[in-house]
Design an enzyme around this catalytic site. Structure first.
Site, PDB file in Angstrom:
ATOM      1  CG  PHE A 263     -12.120 -46.763  22.557  1.00 13.30           C
ATOM      2  CD1 PHE A 263     -13.462 -47.075  22.651  1.00 13.30           C
ATOM      3  CD2 PHE A 263     -11.733 -45.759  21.693  1.00 13.30           C
ATOM      4  CE1 PHE A 263     -14.408 -46.394  21.891  1.00 13.30           C
ATOM      5  CE2 PHE A 263     -12.670 -45.068  20.932  1.00 13.30           C
ATOM      6  CZ  PHE A 263     -14.006 -45.388  21.034  1.00 13.30           C
ATOM      7  CB  THR A 264     -11.957 -48.813  18.049  1.00 11.04           C
ATOM      8  OG1 THR A 264     -12.477 -47.528  18.399  1.00 11.04           O
ATOM      9  CG2 THR A 264     -13.075 -49.840  18.071  1.00 11.04           C
TER      10      THR A 264
ATOM     11  CE  LYS B 256     -16.479 -40.521  22.720  1.00 10.30           C
ATOM     12  NZ  LYS B 256     -15.432 -41.502  22.956  1.00 10.30           N
TER      13      LYS B 256
ATOM     14  CG  PHE C 164     -15.281 -49.573  12.946  1.00  3.99           C
ATOM     15  CD1 PHE C 164     -14.042 -49.967  13.401  1.00  3.99           C
ATOM     16  CD2 PHE C 164     -15.788 -48.352  13.377  1.00  3.99           C
ATOM     17  CE1 PHE C 164     -13.322 -49.161  14.285  1.00  3.99           C
ATOM     18  CE2 PHE C 164     -15.081 -47.546  14.242  1.00  3.99           C
ATOM     19  CZ  PHE C 164     -13.835 -47.948  14.696  1.00  3.99           C
TER      20      PHE C 164
ATOM     21  CE1 TYR D 145      -0.388 -20.939  15.791  1.00  2.00           C
ATOM     22  CE2 TYR D 145       1.320 -20.935  17.491  1.00  2.00           C
ATOM     23  CZ  TYR D 145       0.730 -21.519  16.381  1.00  2.00           C
ATOM     24  OH  TYR D 145       1.250 -22.668  15.864  1.00  2.00           O
TER      25      TYR D 145
ATOM     26  CG  ASP E 215      -9.636 -43.529  27.682  1.00  2.00           C
ATOM     27  OD1 ASP E 215     -10.241 -42.458  27.864  1.00  2.00           O
ATOM     28  OD2 ASP E 215      -9.698 -44.169  26.620  1.00  2.00           O
TER      29      ASP E 215
ATOM     30  NE  ARG F  10     -17.882 -49.810  18.272  1.00  2.00           N
ATOM     31  CZ  ARG F  10     -16.968 -48.891  17.971  1.00  2.00           C
ATOM     32  NH1 ARG F  10     -16.631 -47.957  18.828  1.00  2.00           N
ATOM     33  NH2 ARG F  10     -16.377 -48.898  16.808  1.00  2.00           N
TER      34      ARG F  10
HETATM   35  C1  LIG Z   1     -14.191 -41.781  22.313  1.00  2.00           C
HETATM   36  C2  LIG Z   1     -13.159 -42.423  23.086  1.00  2.00           C
HETATM   37  C3  LIG Z   1     -11.806 -42.276  22.750  1.00  2.00           C
HETATM   38  C4  LIG Z   1     -11.356 -41.512  21.524  1.00  2.00           C
HETATM   39  O1  LIG Z   1     -11.755 -40.174  21.570  1.00  2.00           O
HETATM   40  P1  LIG Z   1     -12.022 -39.314  20.241  1.00  2.00           P
HETATM   41  O2  LIG Z   1     -12.258 -37.931  20.739  1.00  2.00           O
HETATM   42  O3  LIG Z   1     -13.238 -39.898  19.562  1.00  2.00           O
HETATM   43  O4  LIG Z   1     -10.819 -39.425  19.394  1.00  2.00           O
HETATM   44  C5  LIG Z   1     -10.883 -42.917  23.550  1.00  2.00           C
HETATM   45  N1  LIG Z   1     -11.253 -43.635  24.620  1.00  2.00           N
HETATM   46  C6  LIG Z   1     -12.537 -43.795  24.978  1.00  2.00           C
HETATM   47  C7  LIG Z   1     -12.884 -44.601  26.174  1.00  2.00           C
HETATM   48  C8  LIG Z   1     -13.543 -43.204  24.226  1.00  2.00           C
HETATM   49  O5  LIG Z   1     -14.832 -43.379  24.579  1.00  2.00           O
END
Ligand SMILES: *Cc1c(COP(=O)(O)O)cnc(C)c1O
Length: 488
Positions: free
Chosen positions: A138-139, A272, A461, A86, A229, A395
């Protein structure tokens, strides 16, 4: 050895420009293509929202590259040696070392995915009256910043919104506008400048190192932090290497470390960047680290697992090192480039040059008869699913929000994104995508708009439900049958 292994693109004797995979496939998953009549039923059941479709009705799932990239044999094998303590897990120590090696940041806060990092960063630094300049939002970033009372200011360049362009760095920030904003709002009201690698919502478009260094100069001048990011950093580094002359001879590792070195805080979604799960926030600044640290056990989990399964931490670690390999990182961009060039030859409006994560089709040019108030990108995604079984993602305005008067804030771009998760699809599947898009383009006058029947107030969405404004989906299916006979 390094030199012998260095690979450019393999040239074909025939002169054909096609990407060549530098891996073989040893574990496979069967796919299913249900008839067009069932696909129409399925999209109705899903409220014309591809997020609400189920795998059983999907042929090629091009919704996202999030958590859908193929893992390597190395990643999977490491998952079996995980230390599930843990606190103080050996797996976490390996991860911490990988972050230091690949990103050059010594302190790391693990979080369960990218948006969890955004939650912690926004809660810590954003307050009412804050302004957050960025190359593009980003969203989930936008949602978290607004939740904390901040205002996002998009500082993209004019080039960013051009669909067909030869500009290699459409993700660049507009430097004069950045400085104007800081002067007019006051640096004290700007908690950080956010740079997003391979800017997702404008078509996975990278920024250049040159531009990013200019951002750093402004940040230094006004003593403002930079938050990077890094969810799609591998691809941005790859594009810098391929497109920015000063970096042609640099390794991806050098470029990655330079990119991270210019930021005070780097966060990422490992869904990603490393083809697994999880995410992280890293920094070399002790002050910033301590400001954020205590939110991790509160929202995520203890500091050595952050809500991520320990097996995934092992996979993340290997995935981070694989981000240094050009064959791995370049696989998706090379398929995207191929698809984009072929679609362009057919006259189909796609975002050019090809970027990271997917191929982006512009819906306002594709179906100009559908007004923005009827969500053209959403309509195109639904129509494309019906006629192909391929699931893309909207998008555009549907992924946007409403203003205080309840009116849609219209998106600058109405895109259908067809994601190319890393090392998942083959070239013949890519040809199928191109073929079906070509058919739809030739029958584009049949596509109509959509309207909301159920609209959630936040991130609508994901779970919102829509309906077509006429019986256009039935007409589309009838034409499909007329042209394709009993083909699936
Ligand atoms: C996917 C993504 C996020 C959010 O990541 P999640 O793992 O889906 O929460 C943030 N910024 C960018 C540029 C992304 O492509």
């Amino acid at each position: 050895m390094e030199n012998i292994q260095k690979k450019g693109t393999v040239k074909f004797f025939s002169g054909k420009k096609i990407p060549l995979e530098m891996h073989k496939v040893r574990i496979v998953q069967s796919l299913n293509l249900v008839p067009v009549e069932r696909r129409l039923e399925a999209i109705k059941e899903g409220g014309y929202n591809t997020f609400l479709l189920e795998t059983k009705d999907i042929f090629l799932d091009m919704l996202t590259d999030s958590g859908t990239n193929a893992m390597s044999d190395q990643q999977i094998s490491k998952m079996f040696v995980a230390d599930d303590a843990y606190a103080g897990s050996k797996s976490f120590t390996k991860f911490k070392t990988a972050v230091a090696d690949v990103f050059g940041k010594d302190m790391i806060l693990p979080v369960h995915q990218g948006r969890a990092a955004e939650n912690i960063i926004s809660q810590t630094f954003v307050k009412k009256g804050s302004f957050l300049p960025m190359n593009y939002h980003f969203t989930t970033t936008l949602a978290h910043i607004q939740l904390n009372g901040g205002t996002v200011v998009e500082l993209y360049t004019k080039e960013a919104m051009k669909i067909k362009s030869t500009n290699p760095f459409k993700g660049n920030m507009d430097i004069p506008r950045l400085e104007e904003l800081i002067v007019s709002k006051g640096p004290e009201n700007i908690p950080f400048i956010r740079m997003e690698a391979s800017t997702n919502l404008i078509g996975g478009q990278p920024f250049s190192m040159e531009n990013y260094k200019e951002v750093r100069k402004i940040a230094d001048k006004y003593k403002i932090n930079i938050v990077l990011d890094a969810s799609l950093i591998g691809e941005n580094a790859y594009f810098i290497k391929k497109r920015e002359e000063a970096y042609f001879d640099k390794s991806l590792g050098d470029i990655l470390r330079e990119m991270c070195g210019l930021a005070d805080i780097v966060y990422f979604s490992a869904r990603k960047v490393s083809s697994s799960r999880g995410g992280g926030i890293c920094t070399n600044n002790m002050d910033l680290y301590y400001k954020m640290r205590d939110l991790v056990p509160l929202y995520e989990g203890f500091l050595t697992y952050g809500g991520i399964s320990i097996r995934e931490i092992e996979a993340m670690t290997v995935g981070l090192y694989e981000t240094l390999e050009e064959d791995v990182v370049g696989q998706s961009p090379s398929f995207i480039e191929y698809a984009v060039n072929e679609l362009d030859k057919l006259g189909i409006p796609v975002v050019m040059p090809g970027g990271a994560l997917g191929c982006h089709v512009e819906a306002q040019q594709f179906i100009p008869q559908v007004p923005q108030s009827e969500y053209p990108a959403g309509a195109l995604v639904a129509a494309f699913y019906i006629i192909s079984g391929i699931r893309g993602m909207e998008r555009g305005t549907l992924s946007s929000i409403r203003d205080e008067n309840g009116n849609d804030i219209l998106a600058e771009l109405e895109l259908m994104r067809l994601a190319f998760p890393r090392r998942v699809f083959t070239l013949s599947q890519t040809e199928y995508v191109i073929d079906r898009l070509n058919w739809l383009y030739n029958n584009r006058e049949l596509v109509g708009g959509l309207t909301f029947v159920e609209e959630p107030p936040v991130l609508r969405f994901f779970t919102g439900r829509l309906a077509p404004v006429s019986d256009w989906p039935e007409k589309l299916v009838a034409k499909f049958r007329a042209d394709f006979g009993d083909s699936l």
